[in-house]
Design an enzyme around this catalytic site. Structure first.
Site, PDB file in Angstrom:
ATOM      1  CG  HIS A   1      28.911 -39.184 -19.837  1.00  0.00           C
ATOM      2  ND1 HIS A   1      27.767 -39.902 -20.069  1.00  0.00           N
ATOM      3  CD2 HIS A   1      29.933 -40.035 -20.050  1.00  0.00           C
ATOM      4  CE1 HIS A   1      28.091 -41.139 -20.398  1.00  0.00           C
ATOM      5  NE2 HIS A   1      29.388 -41.252 -20.413  1.00  0.00           N
TER       6      HIS A   1
ATOM      7  N   GLY B   1      32.008 -33.907 -18.401  1.00  0.00           N
ATOM      8  CA  GLY B   1      32.712 -34.503 -19.544  1.00  0.00           C
ATOM      9  C   GLY B   1      32.853 -33.524 -20.692  1.00  0.00           C
TER      10      GLY B   1
ATOM     11  CE1 TYR C   1      35.034 -37.186 -15.801  1.00  0.00           C
ATOM     12  CE2 TYR C   1      37.343 -37.288 -16.386  1.00  0.00           C
ATOM     13  CZ  TYR C   1      36.045 -36.959 -16.697  1.00  0.00           C
ATOM     14  OH  TYR C   1      35.760 -36.411 -17.922  1.00  0.00           O
TER      15      TYR C   1
HETATM   16  O1  YXS Z   1      13.853 -32.222 -18.220  1.00  0.00           O
HETATM   17  P1  YXS Z   1      14.185 -32.610 -19.651  1.00  0.00           P
HETATM   18  O2  YXS Z   1      13.746 -33.982 -20.023  1.00  0.00           O
HETATM   19  O3  YXS Z   1      13.802 -31.529 -20.635  1.00  0.00           O
HETATM   20  O4  YXS Z   1      15.817 -32.670 -19.724  1.00  0.00           O
HETATM   21  C1  YXS Z   1      16.556 -31.545 -19.309  1.00  0.00           C
HETATM   22  C2  YXS Z   1      17.788 -32.075 -18.611  1.00  0.00           C
HETATM   23  O5  YXS Z   1      17.537 -33.181 -17.791  1.00  0.00           O
HETATM   24  C3  YXS Z   1      18.638 -32.486 -19.802  1.00  0.00           C
HETATM   25  N1  YXS Z   1      20.053 -32.544 -19.462  1.00  0.00           N
HETATM   26  C4  YXS Z   1      20.782 -33.659 -19.458  1.00  0.00           C
HETATM   27  N2  YXS Z   1      20.440 -34.935 -19.711  1.00  0.00           N
HETATM   28  C5  YXS Z   1      21.430 -35.862 -19.611  1.00  0.00           C
HETATM   29  N3  YXS Z   1      22.697 -35.567 -19.260  1.00  0.00           N
HETATM   30  C6  YXS Z   1      23.068 -34.300 -19.017  1.00  0.00           C
HETATM   31  N4  YXS Z   1      24.339 -34.033 -18.712  1.00  0.00           N
HETATM   32  C7  YXS Z   1      22.079 -33.275 -19.101  1.00  0.00           C
HETATM   33  N5  YXS Z   1      22.078 -31.930 -18.885  1.00  0.00           N
HETATM   34  C8  YXS Z   1      20.828 -31.510 -19.127  1.00  0.00           C
HETATM   35  O6  YXS Z   1      18.417 -31.495 -20.765  1.00  0.00           O
HETATM   36  C9  YXS Z   1      17.134 -30.900 -20.564  1.00  0.00           C
HETATM   37  C10 YXS Z   1      17.297 -29.408 -20.434  1.00  0.00           C
HETATM   38  O7  YXS Z   1      18.035 -29.210 -19.238  1.00  0.00           O
HETATM   39  P2  YXS Z   1      17.663 -28.032 -18.240  1.00  0.00           P
HETATM   40  O8  YXS Z   1      16.183 -27.852 -18.222  1.00  0.00           O
HETATM   41  O9  YXS Z   1      18.346 -28.299 -16.977  1.00  0.00           O
HETATM   42  O10 YXS Z   1      18.339 -26.796 -18.996  1.00  0.00           O
HETATM   43  P3  YXS Z   1      18.887 -25.450 -18.331  1.00  0.00           P
HETATM   44  O11 YXS Z   1      19.247 -24.601 -19.480  1.00  0.00           O
HETATM   45  O12 YXS Z   1      17.930 -24.954 -17.321  1.00  0.00           O
HETATM   46  O13 YXS Z   1      20.206 -25.884 -17.545  1.00  0.00           O
HETATM   47  C11 YXS Z   1      21.300 -26.334 -18.297  1.00  0.00           C
HETATM   48  C12 YXS Z   1      22.304 -26.986 -17.327  1.00  0.00           C
HETATM   49  C13 YXS Z   1      23.444 -27.607 -18.161  1.00  0.00           C
HETATM   50  C14 YXS Z   1      22.859 -25.934 -16.340  1.00  0.00           C
HETATM   51  C15 YXS Z   1      21.572 -28.091 -16.549  1.00  0.00           C
HETATM   52  O14 YXS Z   1      20.884 -28.907 -17.470  1.00  0.00           O
HETATM   53  C16 YXS Z   1      22.546 -28.942 -15.787  1.00  0.00           C
HETATM   54  O15 YXS Z   1      23.065 -28.553 -14.714  1.00  0.00           O
HETATM   55  N6  YXS Z   1      22.877 -30.113 -16.406  1.00  0.00           N
HETATM   56  C17 YXS Z   1      23.795 -31.051 -15.757  1.00  0.00           C
HETATM   57  C18 YXS Z   1      25.233 -30.553 -15.897  1.00  0.00           C
HETATM   58  C19 YXS Z   1      26.163 -31.640 -15.318  1.00  0.00           C
HETATM   59  O16 YXS Z   1      26.201 -31.838 -14.086  1.00  0.00           O
HETATM   60  N7  YXS Z   1      26.788 -32.377 -16.203  1.00  0.00           N
HETATM   61  C20 YXS Z   1      27.645 -33.501 -15.784  1.00  0.00           C
HETATM   62  C21 YXS Z   1      27.111 -34.765 -16.453  1.00  0.00           C
HETATM   63  S1  YXS Z   1      27.995 -36.191 -15.893  1.00  0.00           S
HETATM   64  C22 YXS Z   1      29.507 -36.047 -16.607  1.00  0.00           C
HETATM   65  O17 YXS Z   1      29.738 -35.215 -17.475  1.00  0.00           O
HETATM   66  C23 YXS Z   1      30.578 -36.991 -16.192  1.00  0.00           C
HETATM   67  C24 YXS Z   1      30.110 -38.388 -15.994  1.00  0.00           C
HETATM   68  S2  YXS Z   1      31.341 -36.382 -14.717  1.00  0.00           S
HETATM   69  O18 YXS Z   1      30.250 -35.871 -13.892  1.00  0.00           O
HETATM   70  O19 YXS Z   1      32.007 -37.482 -14.100  1.00  0.00           O
HETATM   71  O20 YXS Z   1      32.216 -35.349 -15.190  1.00  0.00           O
END
Ligand code: YXS
Length: 259
Positions: free
Chosen positions: A64, A108, A138
């Site tokens: 998400h 998500g 969730y």
């Molecule tokens: O710093 P900038 O502005 O370049 O932005 C970064 C990140 O903040 C952004 N980004 C996201 N923005 C909004 N929502 C996200 N889910 C998200 N994930 C990433 O993208 C830019 C590049 O990310 P970066 O620098 O971290 O890339 P990376 O290649 O080093 O690492 C990729 C990830 C995916 C491992 C890392 O970005 C990460 O851990 N992202 C969050 C993964 C996560 O926790 N997703 C859950 C989202 S909440 C959700 O899905 C539901 C509500 S729930 O949680 O209930 O299931």
């Protein structure tokens, strides 16, 4: 700039996630484009869909879009939330949707993948359920997606630890259908799609819908429903929920106090 690329060949529709700067986070725009593509495939009599990311990605979907989560006091995963709409669009699409996965699948994004009918993943794929990491309550149909995808004990471990599991472990648990070497991932996935295309689309569509209805047929009393919604409200009204979203945006570890 579109956030997905689509194409249709031999009755197979492909949707390629192409939102690199946010690691294919499922923002409203990206979800709308996926749903538009699925709707367009119906009119084009597509018989199988492949949902994929660009070859070589390290992240299939970051889940998400956290920037689109409410900052508290509102259900973050309500009926019209983009993620909820995407999961329903996949489940209701008449043709089988095959998730072709390489790289990490988060939150998500994991539910969207698990809502697909078949999952073919490369060995570098990982799967993580992240609500506990962000303090998100969730929603019930989302938890049912998980419950229908893997043994309860594995779902509990994934949900409570928020740690990714490997493709190998996902395969052994039945969370994915196949784990295929990266170099063969696309040809293997399209071979499955071609098998599906060669069969009767009306028969497949009705079996997919029967399985959707049966998999969703879990009785929940009105009191049970109200209790769950009340408990979820306590969570999304909590300081921990605000802290989880804030910490993500501030790129720091959250500090949860259980209140
Ligand atoms: O710093 P900038 O502005 O370049 O932005 C970064 C990140 O903040 C952004 N980004 C996201 N923005 C909004 N929502 C996200 N889910 C998200 N994930 C990433 O993208 C830019 C590049 O990310 P970066 O620098 O971290 O890339 P990376 O290649 O080093 O690492 C990729 C990830 C995916 C491992 C890392 O970005 C990460 O851990 N992202 C969050 C993964 C996560 O926790 N997703 C859950 C989202 S909440 C959700 O899905 C539901 C509500 S729930 O949680 O209930 O299931």
């Amino acid at each position: 700039m579109p956030l997905v690329e689509t194409k249709i060949e031999n009755f197979v529709g492909a949707i390629c996630l192409d939102y690199f700067e946010k690691r294919n986070a499922l923002c409203g725009t990206l979800v709308a484009e996926i749903i538009d593509a699925l709707d367009g495939f119906i009119g084009r009599r597509v018989r199988a869909v492949v949902l994929r990311a660009r070859p070589g990605v390290k992240i299939w979907s970051a889940g998400h879009d956290v920037d689109e989560l409410p900052e508290g006091r509102r259900d973050p995963l309500g009926w019209y939330d983009p993620l909820r709409r995407l999961v329903r669009a996949i489940e209701n699409h008449p043709a089988p949707v095959i998730a072709m996965i390489e790289g990490g699948v988060w939150g998500g994004g994991c539910e969207a993948a698990l809502a697909c009918d078949i999952i073919v993943a490369a060995p570098n794929a990982t799967f993580a359920l992240t609500p506990a990491k962000l303090g998100v309550p969730y929603n019930v149909s989302g938890m049912l997606t998980f419950l229908n995808a893997a043994p309860l004990r594995l779902i509990k471990e994934m949900a409570f630890t928020a740690k990714p599991i490997s493709a190998e472990r996902a395969l052994s648990a039945g969370l994915i259908n196949h784990m295929i070497p990266l170099e063969d991932l696309e040809s293997f996935t399209y071979a499955i799609a071609s098998d599906i295309v060669g069969n009767a689309p009306l028969s497949i569509a009705v079996m997919k819908e029967e399985l959707r209805i049966l998999a969703g047929a879990h009785p929940m009393s009105p009191q049970g429903w109200e209790r769950v919604q009340g408990l979820r409200r306590v969570v999304y009204d909590s300081a921990d929920y605000v802290e989880g979203v804030k910490a993500f945006k501030e790129k720091r570890r959250p500090v949860y106090r259980g209140e």
